[in-house]
Scaffold this active site. Sequence first.
Site, PDB file in Angstrom:
ATOM      1  N   ASP A  11     -20.934   5.686  -3.646  1.00 23.00           N
ATOM      2  CA  ASP A  11     -21.001   6.103  -2.240  1.00 23.00           C
ATOM      3  C   ASP A  11     -21.905   7.316  -2.064  1.00 23.00           C
ATOM      4  O   ASP A  11     -21.542   8.275  -1.370  1.00 23.00           O
ATOM      5  CB  ASP A  11     -19.589   6.420  -1.722  1.00 23.00           C
ATOM      6  N   LYS A  33     -19.524  -0.513  -7.480  1.00 22.57           N
ATOM      7  CA  LYS A  33     -19.298  -1.014  -6.114  1.00 22.57           C
ATOM      8  C   LYS A  33     -20.337  -0.412  -5.188  1.00 22.57           C
ATOM      9  O   LYS A  33     -20.540   0.805  -5.179  1.00 22.57           O
ATOM     10  CB  LYS A  33     -17.901  -0.624  -5.622  1.00 22.57           C
ATOM     11  N   ASP A  61     -19.386  -4.450  -1.379  1.00 14.42           N
ATOM     12  CA  ASP A  61     -18.259  -4.239  -0.470  1.00 14.42           C
ATOM     13  C   ASP A  61     -18.771  -4.346   0.964  1.00 14.42           C
ATOM     14  O   ASP A  61     -18.993  -3.344   1.632  1.00 14.42           O
ATOM     15  CB  ASP A  61     -17.639  -2.861  -0.747  1.00 14.42           C
ATOM     16  N   ASP A  66     -16.839 -12.837  10.744  1.00 16.35           N
ATOM     17  CA  ASP A  66     -17.606 -13.472  11.830  1.00 16.35           C
ATOM     18  C   ASP A  66     -17.064 -14.888  11.980  1.00 16.35           C
ATOM     19  O   ASP A  66     -16.074 -15.251  11.321  1.00 16.35           O
ATOM     20  CB  ASP A  66     -19.106 -13.481  11.485  1.00 16.35           C
ATOM     21  N   GLY A  68     -16.872 -18.806  11.238  1.00 17.27           N
ATOM     22  CA  GLY A  68     -16.986 -19.424   9.920  1.00 17.27           C
ATOM     23  C   GLY A  68     -18.419 -19.774   9.539  1.00 17.27           C
ATOM     24  O   GLY A  68     -18.864 -19.466   8.425  1.00 17.27           O
ATOM     25  N   GLY A 208     -14.220   6.507  -6.655  1.00 15.41           N
ATOM     26  CA  GLY A 208     -15.462   7.039  -6.099  1.00 15.41           C
ATOM     27  C   GLY A 208     -15.601   8.525  -6.319  1.00 15.41           C
ATOM     28  O   GLY A 208     -16.069   8.988  -7.365  1.00 15.41           O
ATOM     29  N   ARG A 209     -15.150   9.295  -5.323  1.00 14.04           N
ATOM     30  CA  ARG A 209     -15.391  10.747  -5.347  1.00 14.04           C
ATOM     31  C   ARG A 209     -14.956  11.471  -6.609  1.00 14.04           C
ATOM     32  O   ARG A 209     -15.679  12.368  -7.054  1.00 14.04           O
ATOM     33  CB  ARG A 209     -14.773  11.392  -4.088  1.00 14.04           C
TER      34      ARG A 209
HETATM   35  O1  C5P Z   1     -14.030   8.191  -3.143  1.00 17.46           O
HETATM   36  P1  C5P Z   1     -12.922   7.198  -3.243  1.00 17.46           P
HETATM   37  O2  C5P Z   1     -12.397   7.007  -4.639  1.00 17.46           O
HETATM   38  O3  C5P Z   1     -11.833   7.431  -2.226  1.00 17.46           O
HETATM   39  O4  C5P Z   1     -13.648   5.819  -2.861  1.00 17.46           O
HETATM   40  C1  C5P Z   1     -12.956   4.621  -2.671  1.00 17.46           C
HETATM   41  C2  C5P Z   1     -13.918   3.547  -2.312  1.00 17.46           C
HETATM   42  O5  C5P Z   1     -13.203   2.371  -1.984  1.00 17.46           O
HETATM   43  C3  C5P Z   1     -14.780   3.842  -1.095  1.00 17.46           C
HETATM   44  O6  C5P Z   1     -16.034   3.214  -1.326  1.00 17.46           O
HETATM   45  C4  C5P Z   1     -14.064   3.173   0.059  1.00 17.46           C
HETATM   46  O7  C5P Z   1     -14.947   2.747   1.057  1.00 17.46           O
HETATM   47  C5  C5P Z   1     -13.462   1.971  -0.637  1.00 17.46           C
HETATM   48  N1  C5P Z   1     -12.295   1.400  -0.007  1.00 17.46           N
HETATM   49  C6  C5P Z   1     -11.141   2.110   0.265  1.00 17.46           C
HETATM   50  N2  C5P Z   1     -10.069   1.483   0.842  1.00 17.46           N
HETATM   51  C7  C5P Z   1     -10.131   0.189   1.131  1.00 17.46           C
HETATM   52  C8  C5P Z   1     -11.287  -0.530   0.841  1.00 17.46           C
HETATM   53  C9  C5P Z   1     -12.348   0.107   0.254  1.00 17.46           C
HETATM   54  O8  C5P Z   1     -11.054   3.301  -0.002  1.00 17.46           O
HETATM   55  N3  C5P Z   1      -9.082  -0.411   1.651  1.00 17.46           N
END
Ligand code: C5P
Length: 231
Positions: A11, A33, A61, A66, A68, A208-209
């Site tokens: 991200d 992802k 992701d 939309d 089908g 992610g973070r």
């Molecule tokens: O930074 P963090 O670990 O929170 O990132 C989680 C990732 O998963 C992000 O890319 C977020 O968009 C994605 N995500 C989420 N919850 C969901 C679906 C996807 O946090 N239900």
Amino acid sequence: MSDDRLIVALDVPNALSGLQLTEKLGDAVSFYKIGLGMLTGGGMALANELKEEHGKRIFLDMKLFDIGATVEAAVRGLAQFNLDFLTVHGDPHVVRAAKEGAAGKDLKILGVTILTSLDRADLDASLIKPGDMQELVLERAAKALEAGADGVIASPQEAALIRALPEAEGRLIVTPGVRPAGAALGDQKRVATPASALADGADHIVVGRPIWQAEDPRNAAEAVLNEIKSI
Ligand code: C5P
């Protein structure tokens, strides 16, 4: 020491910083992802480069929704690239169309149940039927799986309940909202540690973070890998 149960969410602001991050992570991480923010800024090119030139697995992701015919056409286009996971909303007509579009390819279709950022008040505002959030998530997961989804995206706190569904046998559960003990939560509310998400039945965790914002992302990724080694 890579382990493809760990999926790192790229991200970061653009494809160049995405590529730089993957270079820092090197062979520690084998699955990435790529979300909508990155996809609108060169993310498909990055996805293909990571897959074809670096041998990484790729999760797009896109959370498609939309009619089908449009979902089927969109997925048919994406399925020509040799990617691994794609998200669509878990509504049965969307899942069925996505599976048609992916027919004959290895692309796995994952259904989103209810976005983890939504609470009951948001569902009321969207005229979603009354009921406990967790029950609705379970019902949505069962419907998406019945419609043929290869798996679902869920909060780690729902992983064990979904794993127990008969429809979930042999299907994937992929959980974002994962935080190593002591890591900042950010805007995530319903979190669990990497080890407990996997122990509860998740097949893959998305982090992610805690990795890309770390001073030393490789170290942070290795700490997660270490934590899940014995699960
Ligand atoms: O930074 P963090 O670990 O929170 O990132 C989680 C990732 O998963 C992000 O890319 C977020 O968009 C994605 N995500 C989420 N919850 C969901 C679906 C996807 O946090 N239900």
